[in-house]
Write a protein that holds these residues in place. Structure first.
Motif, mmCIF file in Angstrom:
data_model
loop_
_atom_site.group_PDB
_atom_site.id
_atom_site.type_symbol
_atom_site.label_atom_id
_atom_site.label_comp_id
_atom_site.label_asym_id
_atom_site.label_seq_id
_atom_site.Cartn_x
_atom_site.Cartn_y
_atom_site.Cartn_z
ATOM 1 N N ARG A 1 3.652 14.481 -11.355
ATOM 2 C CA ARG A 1 4.463 14.443 -12.519
ATOM 3 C C ARG A 1 3.444 15.001 -13.256
ATOM 4 O O ARG A 1 3.315 16.087 -13.919
ATOM 5 C CB ARG A 1 4.727 12.691 -13.028
ATOM 6 N N ALA A 2 2.233 15.124 -13.333
ATOM 7 C CA ALA A 2 1.052 15.157 -13.896
ATOM 8 C C ALA A 2 1.323 16.700 -13.606
ATOM 9 O O ALA A 2 0.399 16.934 -14.349
ATOM 10 C CB ALA A 2 -0.020 14.206 -13.683
ATOM 11 N N SER A 3 1.164 17.212 -12.681
ATOM 12 C CA SER A 3 0.509 18.382 -12.301
ATOM 13 C C SER A 3 1.436 19.322 -12.442
ATOM 14 O O SER A 3 1.790 20.329 -12.848
ATOM 15 C CB SER A 3 0.482 18.714 -10.560
ATOM 16 N N GLN B 1 3.804 5.584 -5.713
ATOM 17 C CA GLN B 1 3.623 5.703 -7.343
ATOM 18 C C GLN B 1 2.540 6.488 -7.288
ATOM 19 O O GLN B 1 2.440 7.510 -8.638
ATOM 20 C CB GLN B 1 3.885 4.449 -7.547
ATOM 21 N N ARG B 2 1.664 6.764 -6.879
ATOM 22 C CA ARG B 2 0.687 7.473 -6.429
ATOM 23 C C ARG B 2 0.860 9.018 -7.017
ATOM 24 O O ARG B 2 0.272 9.843 -7.668
ATOM 25 C CB ARG B 2 -0.642 7.077 -6.375
ATOM 26 N N ILE C 1 1.112 -1.371 -0.077
ATOM 27 C CA ILE C 1 -0.181 0.107 -0.080
ATOM 28 C C ILE C 1 0.907 1.694 -0.244
ATOM 29 O O ILE C 1 0.496 2.331 -0.473
ATOM 30 C CB ILE C 1 -0.973 -0.500 1.283
ATOM 31 N N GLU C 2 1.871 1.362 0.638
ATOM 32 C CA GLU C 2 2.753 2.397 1.023
ATOM 33 C C GLU C 2 3.732 2.541 -0.524
ATOM 34 O O GLU C 2 3.547 3.129 -0.947
ATOM 35 C CB GLU C 2 4.118 2.187 1.682
#
Length: 196
Positions: A61-63, A54-55, A48-49
């Motif tokens: 990166r997207a922002s 990664q998310r 989960i960590e």
């Protein structure tokens, strides 16, 4: 102690020993299960960590990419606005030329656009009213051989420049039409000067 009491005591002792063994076995099984569940829980937490990290990295990166794209879009819009203003300023400067220079420019333009035939040169109302007397003489001298342009008394709603008419065919040589026809070329030149 009687024989029966000894037998009961022995049975109790044996039962107690068996019960203690079962309790110890249950404690060992519980410890084994607890250790297995702890290992699975640790692995799941680590997964989960890692997924959250990664998310988070993907979102960052997207922002960053979106912010860069927005910045480039705003910069492009600003450059396009500056280019449009520069082009309008150039048109304004053509209109604001001193009369002598303005009509010399029209003569030069007409000489470059004239066809080897007889035609008419049509001005806007403002230019026809302020046209110098020597304009037609200078125009005749500048025209290439075989070209003849008569200054029309007719006017057109153009923003400077002129219309050349040969019979039913008209060539729009107004400043705006020339700028529009050569917009890409002029924009590239201005862009090179302003943003090199």
């Amino acid at each position: 102690m009687t024989g029966l009491e000894k037998i009961v005591a022995a049975i109790r002792q044996e039962a107690q020993a068996e019960a203690n063994a079962i309790v110890e076995q249950a404690k060992a099984e519980a410890a084994r299960i607890r250790a297995g569940e702890q290992a699975r829980s640790d692995a799941l937490c680590a997964e989960i960590e890692a997924s959250a990290a990664q998310r988070s990295a993907d979102i960052e990166r997207a922002s960053v990419s979106a912010a860069g794209l927005a910045r480039r879009r705003r910069l492009l819009e600003a450059k396009q606005e500056i280019l449009a203003q520069t082009m309008e300023h150039a048109l304004d400067r053509l209109h604001a030329l001193p009369e002598q220079e303005y009509f010399s420019l029209l003569v030069k333009m007409a000489a470059g656009c004239a066809e080897p035939a007889e035609g008419e040169l049509i001005l806007c109302d403002r230019d026809l009213r302020r046209c110098p007397e020597e304009f037609t003489r200078r125009l005749d001298q500048a025209l290439p051989e075989g070209a003849k342009l008569l200054l029309s008394r007719e006017t057109r709603p153009i923003d400077g420049g002129f219309i050349l008419r040969y019979g039913d065919i008209e060539h729009n040589c107004s400043f705006r039409a020339i700028f529009d026809a050569r917009r890409e070329e002029l924009t590239d030149r201005v862009r090179g000067i302003l943003f090199s």
